[in-house]
Design a protein around this motif. Structure first.
Motif, PDB file in Angstrom:
ATOM      1  N   VAL A 136       0.879  -1.174   0.000  1.00  0.00           N
ATOM      2  CA  VAL A 136       0.000   0.000   0.000  1.00  0.00           C
ATOM      3  C   VAL A 136       0.916   1.224   0.000  1.00  0.00           C
ATOM      4  O   VAL A 136       1.817   1.321   0.830  1.00  0.00           O
ATOM      5  CB  VAL A 136      -0.922   0.010   1.243  1.00  0.00           C
ATOM      6  CG1 VAL A 136      -1.712   1.315   1.328  1.00  0.00           C
ATOM      7  CG2 VAL A 136      -1.854  -1.197   1.232  1.00  0.00           C
ATOM      8  N   PRO A 137       0.719   2.147  -0.915  1.00  0.00           N
ATOM      9  CA  PRO A 137       1.594   3.325  -0.948  1.00  0.00           C
ATOM     10  C   PRO A 137       1.621   4.037   0.411  1.00  0.00           C
ATOM     11  O   PRO A 137       0.584   4.143   1.082  1.00  0.00           O
ATOM     12  CB  PRO A 137       0.955   4.225  -2.023  1.00  0.00           C
ATOM     13  CG  PRO A 137       0.158   3.286  -2.875  1.00  0.00           C
ATOM     14  CD  PRO A 137      -0.309   2.187  -1.959  1.00  0.00           C
ATOM     15  N   ALA A 138       2.785   4.489   0.811  1.00  0.00           N
ATOM     16  CA  ALA A 138       2.966   5.111   2.123  1.00  0.00           C
ATOM     17  C   ALA A 138       1.933   6.216   2.365  1.00  0.00           C
ATOM     18  O   ALA A 138       1.386   6.325   3.468  1.00  0.00           O
ATOM     19  CB  ALA A 138       4.386   5.644   2.267  1.00  0.00           C
ATOM     20  N   ARG A 145      -5.910   2.979   7.163  1.00  0.00           N
ATOM     21  CA  ARG A 145      -6.013   2.635   8.584  1.00  0.00           C
ATOM     22  C   ARG A 145      -7.232   3.319   9.212  1.00  0.00           C
ATOM     23  O   ARG A 145      -8.014   2.685   9.917  1.00  0.00           O
ATOM     24  CB  ARG A 145      -4.742   3.033   9.333  1.00  0.00           C
ATOM     25  CG  ARG A 145      -4.728   2.536  10.781  1.00  0.00           C
ATOM     26  CD  ARG A 145      -3.589   3.109  11.607  1.00  0.00           C
ATOM     27  NE  ARG A 145      -3.925   4.490  11.947  1.00  0.00           N
ATOM     28  CZ  ARG A 145      -3.261   5.570  11.531  1.00  0.00           C
ATOM     29  NH1 ARG A 145      -2.210   5.462  10.755  1.00  0.00           N
ATOM     30  NH2 ARG A 145      -3.645   6.777  11.879  1.00  0.00           N
ATOM     31  N   ARG A 146      -7.421   4.618   8.924  1.00  0.00           N
ATOM     32  CA  ARG A 146      -8.578   5.338   9.473  1.00  0.00           C
ATOM     33  C   ARG A 146      -9.891   4.720   8.980  1.00  0.00           C
ATOM     34  O   ARG A 146     -10.840   4.574   9.755  1.00  0.00           O
ATOM     35  CB  ARG A 146      -8.515   6.818   9.112  1.00  0.00           C
ATOM     36  CG  ARG A 146      -7.585   7.613  10.009  1.00  0.00           C
ATOM     37  CD  ARG A 146      -7.758   9.111   9.830  1.00  0.00           C
ATOM     38  NE  ARG A 146      -7.543   9.559   8.455  1.00  0.00           N
ATOM     39  CZ  ARG A 146      -6.346   9.853   7.936  1.00  0.00           C
ATOM     40  NH1 ARG A 146      -5.260   9.756   8.672  1.00  0.00           N
ATOM     41  NH2 ARG A 146      -6.252  10.243   6.683  1.00  0.00           N
ATOM     42  N   PHE A 147      -9.950   4.359   7.716  1.00  0.00           N
ATOM     43  CA  PHE A 147     -11.145   3.716   7.170  1.00  0.00           C
ATOM     44  C   PHE A 147     -11.463   2.433   7.940  1.00  0.00           C
ATOM     45  O   PHE A 147     -12.595   2.215   8.377  1.00  0.00           O
ATOM     46  CB  PHE A 147     -10.940   3.411   5.677  1.00  0.00           C
ATOM     47  CG  PHE A 147     -11.946   2.455   5.101  1.00  0.00           C
ATOM     48  CD1 PHE A 147     -13.247   2.869   4.833  1.00  0.00           C
ATOM     49  CD2 PHE A 147     -11.599   1.136   4.834  1.00  0.00           C
ATOM     50  CE1 PHE A 147     -14.173   1.987   4.296  1.00  0.00           C
ATOM     51  CE2 PHE A 147     -12.522   0.254   4.302  1.00  0.00           C
ATOM     52  CZ  PHE A 147     -13.812   0.680   4.035  1.00  0.00           C
ATOM     53  N   LEU A 148     -10.466   1.588   8.124  1.00  0.00           N
ATOM     54  CA  LEU A 148     -10.681   0.323   8.824  1.00  0.00           C
ATOM     55  C   LEU A 148     -11.048   0.551  10.287  1.00  0.00           C
ATOM     56  O   LEU A 148     -11.927  -0.136  10.831  1.00  0.00           O
ATOM     57  CB  LEU A 148      -9.447  -0.570   8.695  1.00  0.00           C
ATOM     58  CG  LEU A 148      -9.170  -1.062   7.267  1.00  0.00           C
ATOM     59  CD1 LEU A 148      -7.816  -1.757   7.198  1.00  0.00           C
ATOM     60  CD2 LEU A 148     -10.285  -1.962   6.780  1.00  0.00           C
TER      61      LEU A 148
END
Length: 176
Positions: A136-138, A145-148
């Protein structure tokens, strides 16, 4: 409200949003299937596997786990926890010991056998998962992460309120 046409998203309009949610559902299904297979491969059910995960995670954080803590973490009764612990102690995965500071209390720890078995079964898969995450591009990692995290929070916040019957539903109990 009318039912959607066949093939149409049930309650979402944006096809890209639907595709993201479908991918998330597929991941959740695959994760659940993997957990079932891993538990079965270790000769235990999913609750037993989850109990091992709770104990090992606590140990890695330097915390102890009591049977009461385990019951809360798993959402099961203390009686069910006692049976679960009996099985995991008998299988050589967990040990009950007196609490180091309160001799009236008990702590649960994972055995070296449990750590080896978990590592042997899951290390390669965890490395492969880390490899996928590393691709996953940096710049996208924080938003992903926020979505999950937001999705997890949303699911955790859902209650189990019962659905109301339809106004035109037949009362079968009254018909008897």
């Amino acid at each position: 409200m009318t039912e959607p046409a066949t093939g149409a998203p049930y309650w979402y309009g944006d096809r890209e949003v639907v595709a993201v949610l479908e991918a998330l559902r597929e991941f959740r299904r695959a994760d659940q299937d993997m957990r079932r297979r891993a538990a079965a491969g270790m000769g235990m059910n999913e609750t037993s596997m989850r109990a091992l995960q709770v104990v090992v995670a606590a140990e890695r954080q330097g915390r102890t786990v009591s049977p009461h803590h385990l019951a809360r973490a798993l959402g099961i009764s203390t009686a069910s926890t006692t049976k679960l612990l009996d099985r995991l102690v008998a299988s050589g995965h967990l040990v009950r010991s007196p609490h180091p500071h309160d001799r009236r209390a008990v702590v649960v720890t994972a055995t070296p056998h449990a750590h080896r078995e978990i590592r042997d079964r899951l290390a390669a898969m965890h490395q492969q998962m880390a490899d996928v995450a590393a691709r996953v591009p940096a710049r996208s990692r924080a938003p992903v992460r926020r979505f999950l995290e937001e999705m997890a929070g949303l699911l955790d916040a859902q209650d189990a309120a019962p659905l109301e019957p339809a106004a035109d539903a037949v009362d079968l109990a009254a018909a008897d």
